[in-house]
Design a protein around this motif. Structure first.
Motif, mmCIF file in Angstrom:
data_model
loop_
_atom_site.group_PDB
_atom_site.id
_atom_site.type_symbol
_atom_site.label_atom_id
_atom_site.label_comp_id
_atom_site.label_asym_id
_atom_site.label_seq_id
_atom_site.Cartn_x
_atom_site.Cartn_y
_atom_site.Cartn_z
ATOM 1 N N CYS A 116 0.837 -1.215 0.000
ATOM 2 C CA CYS A 116 0.000 0.000 0.000
ATOM 3 C C CYS A 116 0.869 1.261 0.000
ATOM 4 O O CYS A 116 1.696 1.440 0.888
ATOM 5 N N PRO A 117 0.701 2.147 -1.005
ATOM 6 C CA PRO A 117 1.592 3.306 -1.104
ATOM 7 C C PRO A 117 1.233 4.450 -0.157
ATOM 8 O O PRO A 117 1.974 5.426 -0.082
ATOM 9 N N THR A 118 0.100 4.377 0.548
ATOM 10 C CA THR A 118 -0.293 5.516 1.383
ATOM 11 C C THR A 118 -0.489 5.152 2.843
ATOM 12 O O THR A 118 -0.788 6.021 3.658
ATOM 13 N N GLY A 119 -0.363 3.885 3.196
ATOM 14 C CA GLY A 119 -0.655 3.486 4.570
ATOM 15 C C GLY A 119 -2.148 3.462 4.848
ATOM 16 O O GLY A 119 -2.562 3.543 6.001
ATOM 17 N N ALA A 120 -2.960 3.369 3.797
ATOM 18 C CA ALA A 120 -4.402 3.296 3.987
ATOM 19 C C ALA A 120 -4.806 1.947 4.557
ATOM 20 O O ALA A 120 -5.890 1.800 5.113
#
Lengths: 259, 419, 131
Positions: free
Chosen positions: A132-136
């Protein structure tokens, strides 16, 4: 010993680099703590929540879908006829597909195809979290639940490519178009984000069991702390042989199946 | 500023082409607005095939962008002087294709308004973060290189010295963008057809065939339309690179094929059954896979024959084959192949929808318009500089200003410069 | 200097356009009525003083959101020591209603409907959609 200013600056710079290097290394080698948790016994104070599904008790053969209905109602899961757009948190799949390399060649057909509940495995080493690239999506320290932040998700669907269990769904269309009733206690999602089962984190916080576990009339789903040797789930796992889905991938799934 | 004014004078044909591209972009923008309001459900993607044409095209274009290194490297590291006129074209092609990559990722996002979350909450363990970083870095590097060298050429000076290390940096950086893009796929535990260390090498090999093939075609087209000639030697040099890269690419495919088919492990054979062999259930990708393989083999055979390679007509045909076969292989098959069989064994068909194809076409049009404008600027600078006498330059300027002829579209006006 | 008229007219037009929001604000203040908000009948206290809520409720809501979603902290201790559940639908909407409270003020201030409601369910809407 005497330090010149230059030496001091150099040394502190070197220390900073070393420190940050350690941090970067920790990032790349992955969370060491969770590794300790997967082998650690009661010494760890952290919980590791898991689930055991007793397929012998499950009444799916008698058309019982109470666990799925309870989840759908609790989490505002929309219903779409188009299979491409379906949202699934807990759903059913033929037993044979769950454990694809299982040796079921000579099993009777209706036993092979018996529908079995599947959900997110809340992995110890979740690939979805790694990518996950955003830490969502992230793994909660305290109890190991793989959480979702629908405020942050950008809808890139990398987590769906990474999940080896097909446990993630994307909102291809506005989910409210697929909802006849709305449960005000839980948000719907917005078009364009990914979602999945979170072991009912919102219910656990209130001291309740996950909705599916509570709804099961046969108590075929056992929920508990895998780090606690006294827990019911650990007792059951100690006394019988259980399967996990694709453990060979190193993801450390935390949903067990009794067969 | 940025010599944009040079792109604003042009022949009727030039404006027709630009106008046509703008019309396509406008149409696809409408399609994008439709997708934005109705959700990605308007595409052919689904719960099981959750990436499709957009991400496939993204991957293919990363390759085209990276392939600029195949002109930069021989020119700067091996002093291949015949590539002199081609390097700036290669770099401009890189700038345009990286922009296309970013657009393809953007149109694939479910919530594009939140795109900056990638930078607000950077996750160092996500390959996508590193891919974003390497792609934007590559864009900046190439934009800087092209701008600086063009400015230098325009004022007939040597490029400033500080640009040299940046040019050298662009070489490993180009390799990195496609390697990191391969890591996007190769690092996922559950997708057997992607989880192979040969992913990155194969990506690079196919990129170094497809990208230079496109550049050859663009150079031939430029000569035909504008009379600007990068030189036969440059094109021949590039064609050797295409040949080697294509041979290595086919070799890699055969290695994968052997490992899968001889070991006979179901997870490995699946990919090749989907693409080339076919079983009862796997049909949707089969024609694409087979056509791609056939074109690849034909292209390679053609390229291996020196006569074919030396004749620019047949070379052009071979380049078209190379480019289209790899476009199918990487831009259509590779991504979808990983999703066709879901983790639970369901086989899902994927067919792009009309809005999806319109948006894809629009991104290509953006790339085409960028290449057109960049090449126009580059060529006006080059031609003006290389004109043997100032008189010729003045004549061209005057005639362009008067609207009689346009220096780029009339070979006669510049014919003297490439004897 | 035949162009003088045009230049001056252009400048004046530019000034008019650029200062329009200012004049519009003056005019709006003189003519418009502040919204009549539907206040909760059974509750006198909010989770924070009214002046704070009026200016900073969005910040408070974002803090709550981050606290619940990211840090698993669901309890909020208010300025007067009371403990609240950090929940938009469970706490805020117990007293306020979207249509009569949120929307009315947002409309008046011209800030539109925030995207909270794309996901969070207005209890009033849930009533309508309930079978």
């Amino acid at each position: 010993m005497k330090f010149t200013r230059r030496e001091f600056v150099e040394l502190s710079g070197a220390c900073l680099v070393a420190l940050s290097g350690r941090k970067v290394l920790a990032v790349f080698t992955g969370a060491k703590e969770s590794e300790a948790a997967s082998t650690g016994e009661a010494t760890s104070t952290k919980k590791r929540l898991g689930m055991l599904i007793d397929t012998k008790k499950c009444l799916r053969a008698q058309n019982c879908t109470k666990c799925i209905e309870a989840c759908d109602q609790a989490h505002n899961i929309p219903v779409f006829q188009n299979p491409a757009h379906q949202i699934k948190w807990i759903w059913e799949e033929p037993f044979d597909d769950l454990f694809s390399p299982a040796e079921t060649q000579y099993l009777e057909k209706d036993r092979k195809d018996v529908l079995t509940p599947v959900l997110c495995n809340q992995c110890d080493e979740p690939p979805c979290v790694r990518v996950c690239p955003t830490g969502a999506t992230w793994k909660r320290e305290a109890d190991g639940i793989v959480m979702m932040d629908w405020h942050r998700c950008i809808g890139c669907r990398y987590c769906m490519a990474a999940c080896p269990y097909g446990s993630r769904s994307f909102n291809w269309v506005d989910p409210r178009t697929g909802l006849k009733t709305l449960n005000p206690d839980f948000p719907t999602r917005t078009q364009g984000v990914v979602e999945k089962c979170t072991f009912c984190a919102e219910r656990l916080d209130k001291g309740q069991l996950p909705a599916c576990v509570e709804a099961c009339p046969e108590k075929a789903m056992v929920f508990g702390d895998l780090n606690d040797p006294q827990s019911e789930i650990r007792q059951l796992l100690a006394s019988s042989y259980a399967l996990r889905r694709r453990p060979e991938l190193g993801t450390g799934p935390n949903v067990y199946y009794l067969i | 500023m940025f010599m944009v004014e040079k792109a604003l004078v042009g022949s009727r044909r030039y404006w027709l082409w630009v106008g046509g591209l703008l019309a396509v972009i406008g149409l696809s923008f409408i399609a994008y607005l439709y997708q934005l309001s109705h959700g990605l459900g308007v595409t052919g993607m689904s719960r099981n095939v959750s990436w499709g044409l957009y991400i496939g095209q993204f991957t293919f274009m990363v390759g085209v962008a990276a392939s600029a290194v195949m002109v930069v490297l021989p020119y700067y590291l091996h002093n291949h002087k015949e590539f002199a006129r081609m390097t700036v074209l290669g770099e401009f092609l890189a700038v345009s294709s990286v922009t296309m990559c970013m657009l393809f990722v953007f149109v694939d996002m479910g919530r594009p308004m939140r795109v900056f979350n990638v930078f607000l909450y950077p996750q160092f363990h996500s390959v996508m973060f590193w891919d974003m970083l390497s792609l934007s870095g590559y864009l900046l590097i190439n934009a800087a290189i092209t701008l600086v060298s063009l400015h230098a050429e325009q004022s007939d000076l040597h490029p400033p010295r500080w640009i040299k290390p940046i040019i050298l940096l662009s070489i490993p950086w180009a390799i990195s963008i496609h390697t990191v893009t391969a890591f996007l796929y190769a690092g996922l535990p559950g997708r057997m057809s992607w989880r192979t260390p040969i992913m990155a090498p194969r990506f690079l090999a196919s990129a170094f065939a497809a990208g230079p093939a496109l550049l050859i075609l663009l150079c031939l087209l430029l000569r035909k339309l504008t009379g600007y000639d990068v030189g036969k030697k440059a094109i021949q040099g590039l064609s050797v690179i295409v040949t080697y890269a294509m041979a290595i690419n086919v070799f890699f495919i055969l290695m994968q094929l052997f490992t899968a088919m001889y070991s006979n492990v179901p997870g490995l054979t699946e990919e090749f059954q989907d693409l080339y062999l076919g079983t009862e259930a796997h049909t949707s990708l089969l024609p694409w896979g087979r056509i791609s393989l056939l074109l690849m083999v034909v292209a390679l055979i053609l390229l291996l024959i020196p006569k074919v390679r030396h004749n620019e007509r047949t070379l052009a045909a071979a380049c078209v084959l190379v480019f289209s076969s790899l476009w199918i292989d990487k831009g259509v098959c590779m991504v979808v192949c990983g999703f066709i069989t879901s983790p639970l064994g369901t086989i899902t068909r994927y067919v792009p929808t009309l809005p999806e194809m319109t948006i894809t076409l629009g991104v290509w049009a953006v790339g085409a318009i960028m290449v057109t404008v960049f090449y126009k600027i580059a060529l006006s600078v080059e031609i003006a500089r290389e004109a043997p006498a100032a008189a010729a330059y003045e004549f061209a300027e005057r005639s362009a200003a008067a609207g009689h002829a346009e220096i780029l579209s009339s070979p006669g006006a510049t014919g003297g410069s490439h004897a | 200097m035949r162009d003088r008229v045009w230049i001056v007219a252009g400048l004046l037009l530019f000034l008019a356009v650029i200062t329009y929001p200012f004049w519009h604000g003056v005019e709006a203040r003189a003519t418009s009525q502040p919204p009549v908000l539907v206040l909760p009948a059974h509750e006198k206290e909010c989770v924070a003083p009214i002046s704070y809520m009026r200016t900073s409720h969005m910040k408070l809501l974002l803090d709550w959101r981050n606290s619940v979603v990211r840090n698993d902290q669901r309890k909020y201790v208010s300025y007067d020591g009371k403990v609240y559940d950090m929940s938009l639908t469970g706490t805020c909407m117990k007293c306020h209603e979207k249509k009569g409270f949120c929307d009315r003020c947002h409309e008046y201030a011209g800030v539109g409907t925030p995207y909270c409601w794309n996901c969070h369910v207005d209890p009033a809407l849930a009533e309508v959609k309930r079978p």
